[in-house]
Design a protein around this motif. Structure first.
Motif, short mmCIF file in Angstrom:
data_model
loop_
_atom_site.label_atom_id
_atom_site.label_comp_id
_atom_site.label_asym_id
_atom_site.label_seq_id
_atom_site.Cartn_x
_atom_site.Cartn_y
_atom_site.Cartn_z
N VAL A 1 -0.25 6.47 -3.10
CA VAL A 1 0.24 6.78 -1.75
C VAL A 1 1.63 7.39 -1.82
O VAL A 1 1.94 8.35 -1.10
CB VAL A 1 0.22 5.52 -0.85
N SER A 2 2.46 6.87 -2.69
CA SER A 2 3.81 7.42 -2.84
C SER A 2 3.75 8.88 -3.29
O SER A 2 4.48 9.73 -2.77
CB SER A 2 4.60 6.58 -3.84
N LEU B 1 2.60 11.03 -0.35
CA LEU B 1 3.68 11.22 0.63
C LEU B 1 4.72 12.21 0.12
O LEU B 1 5.19 13.07 0.88
CB LEU B 1 4.34 9.88 0.96
N ILE C 1 0.83 -1.20 0.00
CA ILE C 1 0.00 0.00 0.00
C ILE C 1 0.87 1.25 0.00
O ILE C 1 0.64 2.19 -0.76
CB ILE C 1 -0.96 0.00 1.21
N VAL C 2 1.89 1.28 0.85
CA VAL C 2 2.74 2.47 0.97
C VAL C 2 3.56 2.70 -0.29
O VAL C 2 3.82 3.84 -0.66
CB VAL C 2 3.64 2.35 2.22
N SER D 1 2.63 1.95 -3.33
CA SER D 1 1.79 2.13 -4.52
C SER D 1 1.95 3.56 -5.04
O SER D 1 2.37 4.46 -4.32
CB SER D 1 0.33 1.82 -4.21
#
Length: 68
Positions: free
Chosen positions: A52-53, A56, A46-47, A49
């Motif tokens: 999300v990346s 962030l 998930i992080v 993907s």
């Protein structure tokens, strides 16, 4: 003391020991470890993907460009 009395005492001791809860057994540790590893793998996917990346990177970029 007869055999029957000794067997009865042994059975009572086993039942009492089975009722006590003194922590997890080895199989419970194994299942917990596998579940934690699976959760970590899902969280990693998930992080890392794209959506999300990008979010962030956007948050970090805004934080670094903030005026003081």
């Amino acid at each position: 003391m007869g055999v029957r009395a000794r067997l009865g005492g042994w059975l009572r001791a086993r039942r009492a020991a089975a009722r006590r809860d003194e922590g997890m057994t080895t199989s419970e540790y194994a299942v917990g470890t596998i579940a934690a590893a699976a959760f970590a793998a899902v969280l990693y996917k998930i992080v890392t993907s794209g959506a999300v990346s990008g979010a962030l990177e956007s948050v970090i970029g805004k934080a670094l460009d903030a005026p003081f």
